[in-house]
Structures are given as C-alpha cells and as structure tokens.
Design an enzyme around this catalytic site. Structure first.
Site, PDB file in Angstrom:
ATOM      1  N   ASP A 115       9.593 108.186 -24.269  1.00  0.00           N
ATOM      2  CA  ASP A 115      10.066 109.197 -23.586  1.00  0.00           C
ATOM      3  C   ASP A 115      11.578 109.137 -24.213  1.00  0.00           C
ATOM      4  OD1 ASP A 115       7.933 109.669 -22.283  1.00  0.00           O
ATOM      5  OD2 ASP A 115       8.408 108.830 -20.734  1.00  0.00           O
ATOM      6  N   TYR A 145       6.997  95.485 -22.135  1.00  0.00           N
ATOM      7  CA  TYR A 145       8.141  96.277 -21.711  1.00  0.00           C
ATOM      8  C   TYR A 145       8.985  95.358 -20.596  1.00  0.00           C
ATOM      9  CZ  TYR A 145       5.685 100.513 -23.202  1.00  0.00           C
ATOM     10  OH  TYR A 145       4.769 101.484 -23.828  1.00  0.00           O
ATOM     11  N   ASP A 150      10.807 108.561 -12.735  1.00  0.00           N
ATOM     12  CA  ASP A 150      11.648 107.804 -13.326  1.00  0.00           C
ATOM     13  C   ASP A 150      12.857 108.285 -12.860  1.00  0.00           C
ATOM     14  OD1 ASP A 150      12.187 110.330 -14.696  1.00  0.00           O
ATOM     15  OD2 ASP A 150      11.263 109.632 -16.608  1.00  0.00           O
ATOM     16  N   ARG A 156       6.092 103.811 -15.706  1.00  0.00           N
ATOM     17  CA  ARG A 156       6.890 104.508 -14.523  1.00  0.00           C
ATOM     18  C   ARG A 156       5.867 104.786 -13.433  1.00  0.00           C
ATOM     19  NH1 ARG A 156       6.729 110.643 -16.089  1.00  0.00           N
ATOM     20  NH2 ARG A 156       6.139 110.745 -18.337  1.00  0.00           N
TER      21      ARG A 156
END
Length: 294
Positions: A38, A66, A80, A174
C-alpha cells in the site's frame, strides 16, 4: 540486464511508482514488482528485472514479515490511519489483556479481506464497491500467521502496541489489527506498518531509490541480485545434453538429474553449472520443464 532488486520502498509511493522509477533509471522496459505494498506502507519490495519478471510469482508466494503499530480505541473504515474514523472510545485496556488473545490469531486463521482492498469479486476490486457504497458479501479465506509477538506497549487515551508478525502471502495486517480491536471490544486500526522481509529479502540488505540512483551514476550495479537469490525452491542440476533437452521442453528421468537439495517439493530450480535455466516440476520420477529461460 536481469536479476532481482531488494528495494526499500518509502511511504507515499505505490508499487507501480517504484517500477516506473526503476525502468527509467535502468533504461529497461522489462521490470515488475512481486506483490503490492500500500502507498502508506514502507519496507521491502523485491523488483524483478529482465528474465527475473518470470520469477515474480514464486517470490510472491513466499512468506512475509512486518512490524506493525496498532492503535486501540479508534476504528476506521479502511482499517488503517488513512481512512475515516467511524468509532472512537477511550478503552481501559492493559498489556496483559492483549497478550491473552494473541495466541488466538496465530496458526491457520480465517480472515475476511477489508472492503478497501484490491481483492476481486465478480470482476471488480473490493475498493470499487466500497467507494460507491455498494454492500457486498466477502468470503473469508485462510491465511497462516507463523509469529505474532507483542514487542512494545504504550499507555494513553488510545493505547498503542508494536507487533512483530510473520505470515503467509495474502495476509492483511490491517485486518489483524482491526480484528484484535473487535475481540477486545474497543476497536482498533493499523496506525503504521513496515515490511521487514519478503521471502529471503530483508530490510537490512535493501536499497533506497536514492542509493540505487547513486550506484547507477557510478556504474555500480551490485544492487541487482542473481535470479536464484529470490527463490526458495530446491535445486537440481542437469548435464549439458539434458539442459538442451530441458530448454526444448523435453522431460528428463530422475536418474539423469543431479539432486542438489534434500527438500522434497514438486517444483525445483533447474541449473546448468551455476546458471539458472528454468523451473522444473516432478511428476512421479520424471522432471518436466515448467518455465524455461532461453
């Protein structure tokens, strides 16, 4: 020019923006990325160059890691920090409550992709339905969470947590953050995310676009890794004669193949000496060409 570049994408760029930039700086058309990040997300984005573009699917299939920041008490429509706030509360939440539920989100879990995502439904991206306010049923899908550790906890009106996550491809971080908030009854959203690993590519070994530009100006192309650097598949080797047969689409019996790795998987990297000549697939005791580099 061929290979794979371990790019450190900065926030604000799309994955396609990075591809366009690499095409321009290397003056080569055949460039592709290995799974979208993203625009607001920073981190590792492997970029394939030349023949490497034919390996993108194998790199995309590999696991990711992550570091995510979760903010509790604030729920957004995109899950998010870029979305519209749809609920806000000041939760009475502590670290131990979060630690108690984390094991429920590890292993194989069922996850419903967010509406604001590129997942397709009936030929359209989910975000297209979301932007038009069209309700649509989203089918859950199974993903694997290999690690989910709480690294830091911050008290406050809206408590924050730093999570260390390792997962399979197709996992929405997310959505994990959102679902943690739903489970705790206070809501939550992902307030920051950085991808620290994609397959074998680590953030410590990544190159920023500025570093790549400087290297190219100096005639240094060491940032372009060999094709084999990005594929976590076992290797086999063929003789010159069988390599030519492989390139021409012909199968090879197992006794004529030199096995270089003990891992038993259907797909393998096929080598001639030190050169990757393609991807093969085992069918019983015969190696068939699956993807050939000519």
């Amino acid at each position: 020019m061929e290979g794979i570049i371990n790019v450190l994408k900065s926030p604000g760029m799309t994955s396609s923006d990075v591809v366009v930039w690499i095409r321009k700086i290397l003056k080569i058309k055949k460039v592709g990325h290995t799974g979208t990040l993203d625009p607001g997300v920073a981190g590792v984005l492997p970029i394939c160059v030349g023949k490497g573009t034919r390996l993108a699917e194998y790199i995309t299939e590999q696991g990711k890691a992550y570091i995510a920041e979760v903010t509790f008490g604030v729920t957004t429509d995109t899950q998010d920090s870029y979305g519209k706030v749809i609920r806000e509360t000041s939760p009475m939440l502590n670290r131990s409550e979060l630690e108690r539920i984390l094991p429920n989100f590890t292993g194989k879990i069922s996850q419903v992709p967010p509406m604001y995502s590129a997942v397709r439904k009936e030929g359209k991206h989910l975000y297209e339905y979301a932007r038009k306010g069209i309700p649509i049923e989203i089918n859950p899908r199974e993903v694997s969470i290999y690690k989910l550790n709480l690294e830091e906890w911050f008290e406050g009106q809206f408590p924050k947590a730093i999570l260390d996550i390792e997962c399979s491809k197709g996992t929405y971080i997310r959505t994990i953050c959102h679902d943690l908030g739903q489970t705790l009854g206070c809501g939550a959203h992902m307030s920051y995310l950085v991808r620290v690993r994609s397959g074998p590519f680590k953030i410590q070994e990544s190159w920023t676009l500025e570093e790549i530009e400087e290297a190219v100006c100096d005639g240094n192309f060491s940032f372009i890794l060999p094709l084999t650097a990005g594929i976590d598949l076992p290797k086999v080797s063929l003789s010159g004669l069988r390599s030519n047969a492989f390139r021409n689409g012909l199968p090879t019996k197992r006794e004529q193949v030199k096995i270089l790795d003990d891992k038993k998987e259907p797909y393998v990297q096929v080598m001639e000496s030190e050169e990757l000549i393609g991807i093969g697939v085992w069918r019983e005791e015969v190696l068939y060409p699956h993807k050939v580099f000519k």
